[in-house]
Design an enzyme around this catalytic site. Sequence first.
Site, PDB file in Angstrom:
ATOM      1  N   ASP A   1      25.481  -8.421   4.825  1.00  0.00           N
ATOM      2  CA  ASP A   1      25.698  -9.514   3.879  1.00  0.00           C
ATOM      3  C   ASP A   1      27.157  -9.612   3.465  1.00  0.00           C
ATOM      4  O   ASP A   1      27.701 -10.702   3.324  1.00  0.00           O
ATOM      5  CB  ASP A   1      24.808  -9.330   2.652  1.00  0.00           C
ATOM      6  CG  ASP A   1      24.887 -10.515   1.709  1.00  0.00           C
ATOM      7  OD1 ASP A   1      24.727 -11.663   2.172  1.00  0.00           O
ATOM      8  OD2 ASP A   1      25.102 -10.292   0.502  1.00  0.00           O
TER       9      ASP A   1
ATOM     10  N   GLU B   1      10.667   5.831   2.346  1.00  0.00           N
ATOM     11  CA  GLU B   1      11.727   5.616   1.356  1.00  0.00           C
ATOM     12  C   GLU B   1      13.104   5.804   1.987  1.00  0.00           C
ATOM     13  O   GLU B   1      14.036   5.042   1.697  1.00  0.00           O
ATOM     14  CB  GLU B   1      11.533   6.556   0.164  1.00  0.00           C
ATOM     15  CG  GLU B   1      10.380   6.175  -0.739  1.00  0.00           C
ATOM     16  CD  GLU B   1       8.989   6.541  -0.208  1.00  0.00           C
ATOM     17  OE1 GLU B   1       8.012   6.216  -0.893  1.00  0.00           O
ATOM     18  OE2 GLU B   1       8.875   7.143   0.878  1.00  0.00           O
TER      19      GLU B   1
ATOM     20  N   LEU C   1       0.797  -1.233   0.000  1.00  0.00           N
ATOM     21  CA  LEU C   1       0.000   0.000   0.000  1.00  0.00           C
ATOM     22  C   LEU C   1       0.829   1.282   0.000  1.00  0.00           C
ATOM     23  O   LEU C   1       0.289   2.373   0.166  1.00  0.00           O
ATOM     24  CB  LEU C   1      -1.002   0.017   1.164  1.00  0.00           C
ATOM     25  CG  LEU C   1      -1.947  -1.189   1.234  1.00  0.00           C
ATOM     26  CD1 LEU C   1      -2.841  -1.077   2.454  1.00  0.00           C
ATOM     27  CD2 LEU C   1      -2.770  -1.314  -0.022  1.00  0.00           C
ATOM     28  N   CYS C   2       2.133   1.175  -0.161  1.00  0.00           N
ATOM     29  CA  CYS C   2       2.984   2.362  -0.280  1.00  0.00           C
ATOM     30  C   CYS C   2       3.009   2.751  -1.754  1.00  0.00           C
ATOM     31  O   CYS C   2       3.421   1.965  -2.601  1.00  0.00           O
ATOM     32  CB  CYS C   2       4.391   2.051   0.215  1.00  0.00           C
ATOM     33  SG  CYS C   2       5.502   3.462   0.192  1.00  0.00           S
TER      34      CYS C   2
END
Length: 106
Positions: free
Chosen positions: A72, A58, A19-20
């Site tokens: 990572d 964002e 829903l963004c």
Amino acid sequence: VAKIAGIMAAKKTPDLIPLCHPLPMTHIQLHFVLDSTKGWISIEGRTRTTYKTGVDVEALTAVTVAALTIYDMCKGVDTTITLEQAYIAQKSGGKSGTVTFSPSAP
């Protein structure tokens, strides 16, 4: 690599967060500060838009994915890496005006 990953993530936020809606961002910037004595990397993200809503999600997406990228790349050396305290330090414009926040230190 983490900077590029963060910028790409900010642009893909509507694909990651339900829903963004997509927003026209005019600026995405990531800044990294290494404190080798404490073993910390601080990541600051700044996003801007001229649209009627903010781009805070964002910015959070950008810094979180940048941190995940560092994790990572470093997990082979240290498996005890933690990601902590993602927050909006300042937001301006919109209905809320200017909002600032600074959590207590860990």
